[in-house]
Design a protein around this motif. Structure first.
Motif, PDB file in Angstrom:
ATOM      1  N   GLU A 191       0.835  -1.211   0.000  1.00  0.00           N
ATOM      2  CA  GLU A 191       0.000   0.000   0.000  1.00  0.00           C
ATOM      3  C   GLU A 191       0.867   1.258   0.000  1.00  0.00           C
ATOM      4  O   GLU A 191       0.582   2.222  -0.716  1.00  0.00           O
ATOM      5  CB  GLU A 191      -0.930  -0.005   1.219  1.00  0.00           C
ATOM      6  CG  GLU A 191      -2.073  -1.010   1.094  1.00  0.00           C
ATOM      7  CD  GLU A 191      -2.890  -1.115   2.373  1.00  0.00           C
ATOM      8  OE1 GLU A 191      -2.406  -0.631   3.430  1.00  0.00           O
ATOM      9  OE2 GLU A 191      -3.989  -1.703   2.340  1.00  0.00           O
ATOM     10  N   ARG A 192       1.945   1.239   0.798  1.00  0.00           N
ATOM     11  CA  ARG A 192       2.840   2.391   0.835  1.00  0.00           C
ATOM     12  C   ARG A 192       3.540   2.569  -0.509  1.00  0.00           C
ATOM     13  O   ARG A 192       3.636   3.681  -1.041  1.00  0.00           O
ATOM     14  CB  ARG A 192       3.875   2.223   1.953  1.00  0.00           C
ATOM     15  CG  ARG A 192       4.885   3.368   2.034  1.00  0.00           C
ATOM     16  CD  ARG A 192       5.926   3.114   3.103  1.00  0.00           C
ATOM     17  NE  ARG A 192       6.668   1.883   2.873  1.00  0.00           N
ATOM     18  CZ  ARG A 192       7.665   1.748   1.990  1.00  0.00           C
ATOM     19  NH1 ARG A 192       8.013   2.782   1.241  1.00  0.00           N
ATOM     20  NH2 ARG A 192       8.294   0.611   1.862  1.00  0.00           N
ATOM     21  N   GLN A 193       4.020   1.466  -1.082  1.00  0.00           N
ATOM     22  CA  GLN A 193       4.708   1.553  -2.370  1.00  0.00           C
ATOM     23  C   GLN A 193       3.773   2.066  -3.463  1.00  0.00           C
ATOM     24  O   GLN A 193       4.171   2.852  -4.326  1.00  0.00           O
ATOM     25  CB  GLN A 193       5.266   0.176  -2.756  1.00  0.00           C
ATOM     26  CG  GLN A 193       6.421  -0.272  -1.871  1.00  0.00           C
ATOM     27  CD  GLN A 193       6.850  -1.711  -2.144  1.00  0.00           C
ATOM     28  OE1 GLN A 193       6.091  -2.490  -2.723  1.00  0.00           O
ATOM     29  NE2 GLN A 193       8.052  -2.066  -1.718  1.00  0.00           N
ATOM     30  N   TYR A 194       2.515   1.623  -3.405  1.00  0.00           N
ATOM     31  CA  TYR A 194       1.544   2.043  -4.423  1.00  0.00           C
ATOM     32  C   TYR A 194       1.233   3.533  -4.299  1.00  0.00           C
ATOM     33  O   TYR A 194       1.160   4.256  -5.302  1.00  0.00           O
ATOM     34  CB  TYR A 194       0.262   1.227  -4.286  1.00  0.00           C
ATOM     35  CG  TYR A 194      -0.771   1.535  -5.353  1.00  0.00           C
ATOM     36  CD1 TYR A 194      -0.674   0.993  -6.634  1.00  0.00           C
ATOM     37  CD2 TYR A 194      -1.843   2.386  -5.093  1.00  0.00           C
ATOM     38  CE1 TYR A 194      -1.602   1.281  -7.614  1.00  0.00           C
ATOM     39  CE2 TYR A 194      -2.777   2.684  -6.067  1.00  0.00           C
ATOM     40  CZ  TYR A 194      -2.661   2.120  -7.321  1.00  0.00           C
ATOM     41  OH  TYR A 194      -3.582   2.415  -8.291  1.00  0.00           O
ATOM     42  N   SER A 197       5.789   7.098  -8.169  1.00  0.00           N
ATOM     43  CA  SER A 197       5.470   8.046  -9.240  1.00  0.00           C
ATOM     44  C   SER A 197       5.489   7.365 -10.609  1.00  0.00           C
ATOM     45  O   SER A 197       5.214   7.993 -11.625  1.00  0.00           O
ATOM     46  CB  SER A 197       6.476   9.204  -9.245  1.00  0.00           C
ATOM     47  OG  SER A 197       7.800   8.697  -9.423  1.00  0.00           O
ATOM     48  N   SER A 198       5.793   6.069 -10.632  1.00  0.00           N
ATOM     49  CA  SER A 198       5.871   5.321 -11.884  1.00  0.00           C
ATOM     50  C   SER A 198       4.523   4.665 -12.192  1.00  0.00           C
ATOM     51  O   SER A 198       4.042   3.840 -11.418  1.00  0.00           O
ATOM     52  CB  SER A 198       6.965   4.241 -11.796  1.00  0.00           C
ATOM     53  OG  SER A 198       6.853   3.339 -12.872  1.00  0.00           O
ATOM     54  N   GLU A 199       3.925   5.038 -13.323  1.00  0.00           N
ATOM     55  CA  GLU A 199       2.651   4.442 -13.708  1.00  0.00           C
ATOM     56  C   GLU A 199       2.826   2.966 -14.034  1.00  0.00           C
ATOM     57  O   GLU A 199       1.946   2.156 -13.784  1.00  0.00           O
ATOM     58  CB  GLU A 199       2.074   5.187 -14.926  1.00  0.00           C
ATOM     59  CG  GLU A 199       1.482   6.537 -14.598  1.00  0.00           C
ATOM     60  CD  GLU A 199       0.330   6.446 -13.603  1.00  0.00           C
ATOM     61  OE1 GLU A 199      -0.497   5.528 -13.716  1.00  0.00           O
ATOM     62  OE2 GLU A 199       0.276   7.283 -12.688  1.00  0.00           O
ATOM     63  N   THR A 200       3.985   2.612 -14.611  1.00  0.00           N
ATOM     64  CA  THR A 200       4.246   1.210 -14.935  1.00  0.00           C
ATOM     65  C   THR A 200       4.271   0.358 -13.682  1.00  0.00           C
ATOM     66  O   THR A 200       3.681  -0.729 -13.632  1.00  0.00           O
ATOM     67  CB  THR A 200       5.589   1.081 -15.688  1.00  0.00           C
ATOM     68  OG1 THR A 200       5.564   1.925 -16.834  1.00  0.00           O
ATOM     69  CG2 THR A 200       5.824  -0.360 -16.118  1.00  0.00           C
ATOM     70  N   LEU A 225       1.392  -3.359  -9.611  1.00  0.00           N
ATOM     71  CA  LEU A 225       0.792  -3.597  -8.304  1.00  0.00           C
ATOM     72  C   LEU A 225      -0.722  -3.737  -8.387  1.00  0.00           C
ATOM     73  O   LEU A 225      -1.335  -4.410  -7.543  1.00  0.00           O
ATOM     74  CB  LEU A 225       1.157  -2.465  -7.337  1.00  0.00           C
ATOM     75  CG  LEU A 225       2.615  -2.376  -6.896  1.00  0.00           C
ATOM     76  CD1 LEU A 225       2.806  -1.249  -5.890  1.00  0.00           C
ATOM     77  CD2 LEU A 225       3.091  -3.691  -6.284  1.00  0.00           C
ATOM     78  N   GLU A 226      -1.340  -3.117  -9.379  1.00  0.00           N
ATOM     79  CA  GLU A 226      -2.798  -3.189  -9.498  1.00  0.00           C
ATOM     80  C   GLU A 226      -3.285  -4.606  -9.775  1.00  0.00           C
ATOM     81  O   GLU A 226      -4.463  -4.903  -9.597  1.00  0.00           O
ATOM     82  CB  GLU A 226      -3.276  -2.232 -10.598  1.00  0.00           C
ATOM     83  CG  GLU A 226      -3.337  -0.782 -10.131  1.00  0.00           C
ATOM     84  CD  GLU A 226      -3.637   0.185 -11.257  1.00  0.00           C
ATOM     85  OE1 GLU A 226      -3.821  -0.278 -12.403  1.00  0.00           O
ATOM     86  OE2 GLU A 226      -3.685   1.403 -11.003  1.00  0.00           O
ATOM     87  N   LYS A 227      -2.384  -5.488 -10.204  1.00  0.00           N
ATOM     88  CA  LYS A 227      -2.765  -6.886 -10.406  1.00  0.00           C
ATOM     89  C   LYS A 227      -3.190  -7.544  -9.098  1.00  0.00           C
ATOM     90  O   LYS A 227      -3.892  -8.545  -9.104  1.00  0.00           O
ATOM     91  CB  LYS A 227      -1.600  -7.675 -11.002  1.00  0.00           C
ATOM     92  CG  LYS A 227      -1.222  -7.279 -12.413  1.00  0.00           C
ATOM     93  CD  LYS A 227      -0.220  -8.236 -13.012  1.00  0.00           C
ATOM     94  CE  LYS A 227       1.074  -8.268 -12.246  1.00  0.00           C
ATOM     95  NZ  LYS A 227       2.111  -9.123 -12.872  1.00  0.00           N
TER      96      LYS A 227
END
Length: 1003
Positions: free
Chosen positions: A433-436, A440-443, A448-450
């Motif tokens: 959650e913190r990393q997401y 700033s990287s959309e890639t 992570l959205e997986k």
């Protein structure tokens, strides 16, 4: 005789060039010299107030004429008619490449790209039905207590006073009169008048201020202002003063009073406040109990529950809006669900050892995470080799959500001299959650959205609204009772409403609008949708038909409507209803231009325009125009050839027996699937058919494909709504070919997606000029520095961000769209620069690179699927859904088939003419002949009759679907009386019978 009748009876005069033109005295739209895209300086006259169908092969120029010329000019003229002030917000639209268009009406486009990606947008809000429901419930609804479900009646001042006197002794409180609730402005006049009336204090946005001070409010923000009418301490003898204060409060605030309970530092007051907190949270009328985390009691002269004290403001439409803070569930803010990392997705295969079970950490160099897990195991008694499902629930919980005490991490650090260090372990999910949130990287965010899922809000359970709104009824129904049921059921419930004479009088007009709009949705075949269905989950065809229904409801006349294949995703059974809707829109006095390939729509048209004869540079001409007979008689019309029978998609004389293996899905029960068992034979061309909403996509895309992914890669969990799948070992690769874009930016194009651009760059790097300059293949990439134009970073266009409007792409002024710098463009292969190659069509590029096998094979497959007309460097966002799907299909075809591959294809005939469908079927049959299995979701009867095996779902859509109706060869399904697909299949098989139905073995 009316104008419509005159046009209907008008004679067609034939011009010198063989084209048909309407006689000059008619009311027509006249296009002269249209050259947009591949159109070849065409002239055209179209009758007004008619249903006009543009047809022709894919890429022939239909959309260029309908959308990019006629509609674009209508839109441009409308914007130019606005004031200069309004135009500055809309931007300048380019004029289409056309000499003149006369007789043009105001134009409305109803295309497939109109689906909203806003999670707050629903079918109800898009069609405005929900707005009328909010109005109806806000004006005629009956509030009930959320706790006991009793009717809420108005409160008297005496009842309010009695409630306040139940507070513990010595409790301090303010009596507040809310005079502004959520309104923008500085409110200077109001504040001045309050001071003049003798009030001393106000509470502004939760902060108590003196009226004598200069109170400055931001005019662009919403504010809440409450007058402090009195400040009291609860003790015997205050009833008279309290009554007076409440009277003033109710008079000043339109019947609403707010009691703000204040905390105190004394022991007695602290206990009193604790008691207050209990009562306020439960809403129960008990002495010494007040709510936690709540410091206010709201009273209303209008609505309050006498038993539990549940209080509601006066009903208004905004109370039922999940897009307003006054109606939205405070926990999910009206979204109905919350995004969260899913433990099931993070650990897709519980049988794996811990070091590889956590998917986000197993896909990267994770020595740090391994050392953390090792150290955690030392404390809590597990090893890295322990399978996840062998860990205790407590150990799993600690790994996922962290622990409170610090643990010793036995790891080297570049920032510390000592070998290890102590730190808090926060858990896998908090770390992700913190990393997401910080990335700033959309890639990286997309990766992570997986592991993120939408889970229903635990407070409102996905209903989006506050408990107060959910407790209001109209007759016997709550507002969510109507929005959660299908369109068909909702209309039935509206007709069953039991209203009092007063409610019926208040709601008469709103009910009329609701019934009309629901009926329009039924007429376009969307009876299975629900009003609370998120707009972002709709297919392009569904979204287009919703907009079509909305336009009929608006009742406009004299408008030019331009539609893009409205029959997409629609079963043959519902086609008549769609055509009736289109004719109704025409009969209101509108002109309809429909880009369409459906035979029934073509037969129903008042006027036909066939564009072609083929695609791309071989198209862009008017092949035929006029009535159906004229089209059929035109020799060089490919559409006419298939309609007349000169060209045929022949029904196979043999049906494959397959390889004897099959996939068996047991107990599928997701969405509307009713615990069904489905057997899918392998080594065959299999079609999943059924009416719209019957469960086809759910079965294939949401159950079968995840089950295959789980079996093949263990990177996704097995779907919960599926019992089990037998026969998975017969598949070694599963490929989904859908209509999602191949890329979201101009950087992505058919050349890069298929991989042919890698080969082309290698070819350019081997030229004499490139070797002399020392250029490698990377020099010819527009995605990295070196050879690209840096002014546009190799995009060929610069992106201009527009507030409230889509981004605008403007051609780069330095490279003029070439993407490369001058030095790179000087290197040529057969006289063509790398930019020239990107501007070539597939057909042209195949001729240039025919002696380069690796490039020629990929280009040939693009040609085979009917995409010879598209440019290699055509930006991905400009490709239609059908073109994107065929680019994916060509990419897979160019790869080496294993013979054990399963292709899952969702409606591959979208946007394809009869000729293109014929080409596509040849490609799909080729795939199956190699031993692979092809499973398509399809409504097109030509595809269904050419497949080996049909699985028909139904019988209806939505909650009345989800069952297996028929299974077998097309001939067997055609004989099934319960199948709607079989009913239409029988007729098409009668027209195109196979010579003989025998069995074909697959080697």
């Amino acid at each position: 005789m009316s104008d419509l009748a005159e046009i209907a009876d008008a004679q067609l005069a034939k011009g010198n060039n063989g084209n048909h033109y309407l006689t000059s005295n008619q009311n027509t739209i006249r296009i002269r010299g249209a050259r947009q895209h591949n159109l070849k300086n065409i002239d055209l006259e179209l009758p007004r107030d008619r249903l006009i169908v543009f047809t022709g092969v894919s890429g022939s120029g239909k959309s260029s004429l309908a959308f990019d010329t006629i509609f674009a000019e209508g839109q441009r003229r409308y914007i130019e008619s606005l004031s200069a002030y309004a135009r500055q917000f809309l931007g300048q639209l380019d004029k289409p490449d056309v000499d003149a268009i006369e007789g043009l009406s105001p134009a409305i486009s109803i295309d497939q790209k109109s689906t909203s990606n806003n999670p707050r947008s629903t079918v109800g809000t898009v069609t405005e039905i929900y707005d009328y429901l909010r109005l109806l419930f806000g004006r005629a609804g009956e509030p009930h207590c959320p706790i006991c479900d009793h009717n809420i009646a108005p409160q008297t001042i005496d009842e309010m006073c009695d409630r306040i006197m139940e507070l513990p002794d010595r409790t301090k409180f303010h009596v507040l009169a809310p005079v502004v609730r959520g309104k923008k402005g500085t409110h200077k006049k109001l504040l001045s008048s309050l001071a003049a009336e003798g009030f001393v204090r106000v509470r502004v946005n939760g902060e108590v201020l003196e009226l004598s001070d200069a109170i400055e409010l931001n005019k662009n923000h919403t504010h809440n202002i409450e007058v402090v009418v009195d400040r009291l301490i609860k003790k015997p003898g205050i009833q008279e003063r309290l009554t007076d204060s409440l009277s003033t409060c109710l008079r000043r605030a339109n019947g609403i009073a707010v009691i703000e309970v204040l905390s105190d530092t004394s022991a007695d007051s602290t206990q009193a406040q604790t008691d207050n907190n209990k009562i306020l949270s439960t809403g129960k009328k008990a002495k010494n109990s007040y709510p936690q985390n709540h410091q206010e009691i709201v009273f209303s002269e209008n609505f309050a529950c006498p038993e539990h004290g549940a209080v509601m403001e006066e009903l208004s439409p905004r109370l039922f809006s999940f897009n307003s803070p006054y109606g939205a569930c405070p926990h999910c803010h009206g979204l109905g669900n919350l995004r969260s990392f899913s433990p099931e997705l993070i650990v897709p295969d519980p049988t794996q050892a811990l070091y590889s079970a956590i998917a986000p950490w197993s896909q990267k160099e994770n020595s740090y995470y391994l050392s953390v897990l090792y150290s955690l195991g030392q404390v809590y008694g597990f090893e890295l080799q322990t399978p996840w499902n062998k860990l205790t629930l407590e150990q799993q919980e600690i790994i996922l959500h962290g622990c409170e005490e610090k643990i010793f991490i036995d790891a080297d650090s570049a920032y510390r001299e000592e070998k290890g260090y102590y730190q808090h372990y926060k858990g896998v999910i908090p770390i992700l959650e913190r990393q997401y949130s910080e990335s700033s990287s959309e890639t990286y965010k997309q990766k992570l959205e997986k592991y993120i899922v939408f889970q229903p809000c635990p407070v409102c359970h996905g209903k989006r609204l506050k408990p107060e709104a959910l407790s209001v009824r109209l007759g016997q129904f709550r507002i969510t009772d109507l929005t959660e049921s299908s369109i068909k059921q909702c209309l039935e419930q509206i007709h069953q409403l039991q209203l009092s004479p007063r409610q019926a009088q208040i709601g008469e007009l709103a009910l009329k609008e609701i019934k009309g709009r629901l009926q329009f949705l039924l007429d376009v075949g969307l009876n299975y949708l629900t009003l609370d269905r998120a707009a972002m989950t709709l297919s392009g065809g569904e979204a287009q038909r919703i907009r079509l229904a909305t336009q009929i409801g608006s009742g406009l006349t004299g408008v030019l409507y331009v539609l893009d294949e409205p029959s997409i995703g629609l079963h043959q059974r519902d086609n008549n209803r769609l055509l009736t809707t289109l004719k109704k829109l025409r009969d209101l006095g509108n002109t309809l231009i429909v880009v369409e390939h459906d035979e029934e729509t073509i037969n129903s048209a008042d006027y036909l325009v066939d564009i072609g004869p083929k695609a791309g540079i071989h198209g862009g001409e008017i092949v035929a125009q006029g009535d159906l007979e004229t089209l059929i008689k035109t020799e060089h019309s490919l559409t006419g050839a298939y309609l007349s029978g000169r060209s045929l998609i022949t029904t196979p004389a043999e049906r494959r027996e397959g390889n004897g293996l099959s996939l068996l899905l047991k107990d599928a029960h997701r969405n509307n699937l009713k615990h069904i068992d489905v057997e899918i034979p392998l080594g065959k061309f299999v079609c999943i058919s059924g009416v719209s909403g019957s469960g086809k996509s759910t079965l294939v895309n949401e159950l079968l494909y995840p089950a295959l992914q789980h079996h093949l890669s263990r990177k996704v969990p097995f779907p919960k709504q599926l019992g089990k799948v037998k026969g998975l070992n017969a598949i070694d690769k599963a490929i989904v070919i859908d209509q999602s874009p191949i890329g979201r930016t101009p950087r992505s194009n058919p050349a890069t997606y298929t991989g042919v651009f890698d080969v082309i760059r290698e070819v350019f790097s081997q030229t004499i000029e490139a070797k002399a300059r020392g250029y490698k293949a990377g020099r010819f990439s527009f995605n990295v520095k070196g050879g690209r134009c840096e002014a546009c970073s190799g995009q060929g266009v610069n992106v201009i961000e527009m507030n409230f409007l889509p981004d605008v792409y403007v051609q780069c002024e330095v490279c003029k769209g070439a993407r490369y710098n001058r030095e790179t463009l000087q290197v040529k292969f057969k006289g063509h620069s790398i930019a020239d190659v990107l501007n070539m069509t597939v057909e042209e590029a195949l001729e240039v690179f025919k002696n380069i096998p690796r490039a020629a094979n990929r280009l040939q497959t693009l040609l085979d699927v009917g995409l010879g007309y598209i440019q290699l460097g055509q930006p991905a966002p400009t490709l239609s859904g059908g073109e994107a799907q065929r680019v994916k299909l060509a990419t897979e075809l160019s790869r080496r088939a294993t013979g054990k591959t399963l292709y899952l294809i969702d409606e591959p005939t979208t946007g394809l003419s009869f000729y293109d469908v014929h080409q596509l079927l040849n490609v799909l049959q080729r795939l199956v002949d190699k031993g692979n299995s092809v499973l398509v979701i399809e409504h097109n009867l030509d595809v269904i009759r050419c497949c080996d095996w049909v699985i028909d779902l139904g019988p209806e859509g939505g909650d009345k679907g989800g069952e297996v109706i028929a299974v077998g060869t097309p001939e067997e399904v055609a004989e099934n009386d319960k199948s709607y697909t079989g009913e239409y299949l029988k007729e098409v098989l009668r027209q195109h019978p196979p010579k003989e139905v025998t069995i074909k073995n697959v080697s």
